[in-house]
Design an enzyme around this catalytic site. Structure first.
Site, PDB file in Angstrom:
ATOM      1  NE  ARG A   1      -2.636   1.093   3.420  1.00  0.00           N
ATOM      2  CZ  ARG A   1      -3.328   0.833   4.525  1.00  0.00           C
ATOM      3  NH1 ARG A   1      -4.568   0.390   4.433  1.00  0.00           N
ATOM      4  NH2 ARG A   1      -2.804   1.019   5.719  1.00  0.00           N
TER       5      ARG A   1
ATOM      6  CE  LYS B   1      -2.303   4.800   7.231  1.00  0.00           C
ATOM      7  NZ  LYS B   1      -3.572   5.257   7.784  1.00  0.00           N
TER       8      LYS B   1
ATOM      9  CD  GLU C   1     -12.014   5.563   5.167  1.00  0.00           C
ATOM     10  OE1 GLU C   1     -12.676   4.508   5.225  1.00  0.00           O
ATOM     11  OE2 GLU C   1     -10.901   5.638   4.607  1.00  0.00           O
TER      12      GLU C   1
END
Ligand code: PLP
Ligand code: COI
Length: 339
Positions: free
Chosen positions: A80, A183, A219
């Site tokens: 990720r 992220k 989210e």
């Protein structure tokens, strides 16, 4: 570390002995170095300071029932971080370098890995930043990768106890084709006004809706959202949320427990039909939610008995944390033992 009250640790910064760093310069990565300095020095025109060229990760190491240290799904975090780096045009950290750095920093700070049974763990925070200077809007040619660690307790201080969350309609976290799936710090900056306000209004955090239609759940603050309805585990499919590794693991565990697993858009009104809902993430683990208030529409959704985690959420929590602590067989091969 005998004097540390492990069971009362908050989720926050804690000074440990070492961090590890590697530098990308002149087209190549340096060797990893161990460092005791908590600060970094960089050029004032570094792209991380001006144009948001940064990405981070979050994963945990646990002291098992057998005394061994296990890191949970390290490879997934490595992958990720490559994805996030590419998302904001940074030099990706090779997966091997990422994994080596995580193992090394845990080993160097072994005495800070909380003892088994305390509920605490060692949180790793890998960070990649553009350090090369630019004044025009373009990617840096130099990058710093570092990993520091902190022993931590649960993110929401209630731990595995239900919290209340607030739906907001006057702020968006991320656009459908924006950076929500990476992220990167900008997503958290975008969440701050709403989340500080929600806490002042008595909620744990904000449940963000999809930015385009304001119809679907996106989210849950610093975590993904999931719901249980009958024999089904339901979680939002969206291009603006982080692909949570905890959620991925829960989907596998849920399927293994015989639940139907569904990833799809989840409309706000469906909250009325869900038996259990919760937030999931590395820091949040599973945080059950017993009440959601829609700030603008004033709708109140309640789940189960107030203050009591639902049955399925509890089973999922026990299996997940059992694997992390070496108490339940790691049949999916999720743990990396740090030797
Ligand atoms: N969503 C956001 C915005 C997060 O910050 C996090 C934390 O990492 C998650 C979801 C959960 O992801 P993971 O389970 O990989 O930690
Ligand atoms: C995590 O769960 O690792 C997170 O990144 C959440 C938050 C502290 C940003």
């Amino acid at each position: 570390m005998e004097n540390l009250n492990w069971a009362e640790l908050p989720f926050g910064y804690f000074k440990t002995d070492y961090n590890v760093r590697a530098y990308f310069k002149n087209g190549k990565w340096s060797e990893l170095e161990a460092c005791t300095d908590e600060t970094i020095t960089m050029h004032m025109a570094a792209t991380c300071l001006h144009y948001g060229q940064q990405a981070f990760e979050g994963l945990k190491a646990f002291r098992g029932v057998d005394g061994k240290i296990r890191m949970f799904r390290l490879e997934e975090n490595a992958k990720r971080m490559v994805y996030s780096a590419n998302g904001v045009k940074m030099q990706p950290v090779p997966e091997d370098l990422f994994m080596e750095a995580c193992k090394k920093v845990v080993k160097l700070n072994e005495k800070f890995v909380p003892p088994h049974g305390t509920g605490a763990s060692l949180y790793l925070r890998p960070l990649l930043i553009g350090t090369g200077g630019q004044v025009g809007v373009k990617p840096a040619d130099e990058y710093t990768f570092m990993v520091f660690v902190c022993p931590v307790g649960p993110y929401f201080k209630t731990g595995f106890k239900p919290v209340k969350m607030q739906i907001v309609r006057d702020f968006d976290r991320a656009a459908p084709l924006g950076t929500g799936t990476y992220k990167v710090g900008g997503n958290y900056a975008a969440s701050l006004q709403a989340s500080v306000r929600s806490q002042a209004e008595g909620f744990a955090t904000v449940l963000f809706l999809d930015a385009k239609e304001k119809k679907y759940i996106d989210e849950a603050g610093p975590a993904n959202f999931f719901a249980i309805k009958g024999n089904e585990y339901i979680t939002p499919k969206s291009s603006s949320i982080l692909r949570s590794i905890t959620n991925m693991s829960l989907r596998e565990l849920a399927a293994d427990m015989g639940l139907k697993v569904t990833e799809r858009s989840v409309a706000v009104e469906e909250l009325a039909d869900f038996e259990e809902v919760g937030a999931c993430g590395t820091a949040a683990v599973i945080t059950p939610i017993d009440e959601i208030v829609d700030r603008e529409l004033k709708t109140v959704y309640k789940f189960g008995e107030e203050g009591v985690a639902g049955k399925v959420s509890t089973q999922l929590y026990e299996r997940l944390t059992g694997i992390q602590k070496g108490e339940v067989e790691d049949k999916f091969n999720w743990n990396t033992i740090v030797e």
